[in-house]
Design a protein around this motif. Sequence first.
Motif, mmCIF file in Angstrom:
data_model
loop_
_atom_site.group_PDB
_atom_site.id
_atom_site.type_symbol
_atom_site.label_atom_id
_atom_site.label_comp_id
_atom_site.label_asym_id
_atom_site.label_seq_id
_atom_site.Cartn_x
_atom_site.Cartn_y
_atom_site.Cartn_z
ATOM 1 N N LEU A 141 0.898 -1.173 -0.179
ATOM 2 C CA LEU A 141 -0.088 -0.008 0.000
ATOM 3 C C LEU A 141 0.791 1.306 -0.107
ATOM 4 O O LEU A 141 0.602 2.315 -0.616
ATOM 5 N N GLN A 142 1.986 1.180 0.577
ATOM 6 C CA GLN A 142 2.951 2.311 0.754
ATOM 7 C C GLN A 142 3.307 2.953 -0.515
ATOM 8 O O GLN A 142 3.285 3.818 -0.970
ATOM 9 N N ILE A 144 2.085 2.434 -3.472
ATOM 10 C CA ILE A 144 0.911 3.060 -4.158
ATOM 11 C C ILE A 144 0.594 4.244 -3.868
ATOM 12 O O ILE A 144 0.298 5.201 -4.740
ATOM 13 N N ILE A 145 0.641 4.771 -2.656
ATOM 14 C CA ILE A 145 0.293 5.884 -2.001
ATOM 15 C C ILE A 145 1.205 7.112 -2.225
ATOM 16 O O ILE A 145 1.101 7.891 -2.949
ATOM 17 N N GLY A 146 2.649 6.551 -2.451
ATOM 18 C CA GLY A 146 3.554 7.433 -2.686
ATOM 19 C C GLY A 146 3.455 7.770 -4.492
ATOM 20 O O GLY A 146 3.846 8.748 -4.888
ATOM 21 N N PHE A 148 0.770 8.105 -6.246
ATOM 22 C CA PHE A 148 -0.394 9.051 -6.134
ATOM 23 C C PHE A 148 -0.109 10.393 -5.483
ATOM 24 O O PHE A 148 -1.078 10.838 -4.587
ATOM 25 N N ARG A 149 1.180 10.670 -5.354
ATOM 26 C CA ARG A 149 1.667 12.073 -4.427
ATOM 27 C C ARG A 149 0.880 13.211 -5.044
ATOM 28 O O ARG A 149 1.121 13.531 -6.233
ATOM 29 N N TRP A 160 -2.213 13.669 2.878
ATOM 30 C CA TRP A 160 -1.254 12.804 2.196
ATOM 31 C C TRP A 160 0.205 12.406 2.776
ATOM 32 O O TRP A 160 0.640 11.293 3.076
ATOM 33 N N TYR A 161 0.890 13.571 3.028
ATOM 34 C CA TYR A 161 2.169 13.585 3.525
ATOM 35 C C TYR A 161 1.978 12.797 4.991
ATOM 36 O O TYR A 161 2.831 11.836 5.379
ATOM 37 N N PHE A 163 -0.237 10.779 6.140
ATOM 38 C CA PHE A 163 -0.814 9.275 6.152
ATOM 39 C C PHE A 163 0.600 8.481 5.616
ATOM 40 O O PHE A 163 0.996 7.444 5.980
ATOM 41 N N HIS A 164 1.353 8.980 4.589
ATOM 42 C CA HIS A 164 2.554 8.527 4.085
ATOM 43 C C HIS A 164 3.652 8.102 4.876
ATOM 44 O O HIS A 164 4.384 7.142 5.044
ATOM 45 N N LEU A 167 2.481 5.732 7.867
ATOM 46 C CA LEU A 167 2.363 4.224 7.664
ATOM 47 C C LEU A 167 3.890 3.774 7.333
ATOM 48 O O LEU A 167 4.186 2.736 7.611
#
Length: 254
Positions: A141-142, A144-146, A148-149, A160-161, A163-164, A167
Amino acid sequence: MLASATRRLLFVCTSFVILSLLVAPSNGASNSTGGLNQSHNKTGNPLEMTPKVSFQLKLHALFHWSSFGFLMPLGIILVRMSSKSRNGGCIRLLFYCHVISQVAAVLLATGGAVLSLMNFENSFSNSHQRVGLALYGVMWLQPIIGFFRPERGVKVRSLWYFFHWFLGIAICATGIVNVYIGLRTYHEKTTKSVRLWTGLLTVEVIFLAFFYLMIDRWSYMMKQGHAAVEQLRPTDNRRTYPTTLKKELAMVQE
């Protein structure tokens, strides 16, 4: 140059994952491994491992140690250093190194997961297996989140920052704890001493944590060796004294 180095590193990490697939035994070997684990649980005797199973366990440990115990903390340190840098080129270099280290960490951890799921008895009856299963699901998941920054200036960027960052820290810390649990589980199943490896991991974690904390305080520490000087206006022809000396002169004049 950097893109070429990135491709080479990704190729090496992918090769590790492929290697873990190649060393996977057949179903019969997997069942024999499961039988060994079950017989250990019933009789309480130490687990007798074949050279092949021993190699697979060591490769599994190497993958996870390199991933959770080194590359993930290194990536956190690199992005921390980039936030303190004022050079645009240095910031970009540190950012790309952060991305490379985290991608390599995920690939290595995936290789360790493949080894575990295909070669070992997975009844998930111990903490190491249960925590590992949770990590396998969350660690993908990490990135993927990175990917979609959001751009800077967008309102959701702060969310976003956080949560990223949160996590990433949680996955890294949990992974390191699970490496410790894995070493203890290995000792319980084989009665082999793991004090040396536990000590080496502890020294490494302490060093990385110390370096992470020093990033914030380094510039402040360097300033402590210079006396603070109070600058006067250009129109003032008086000499400039250190702040402490000026206070002393003012007390004498009073």
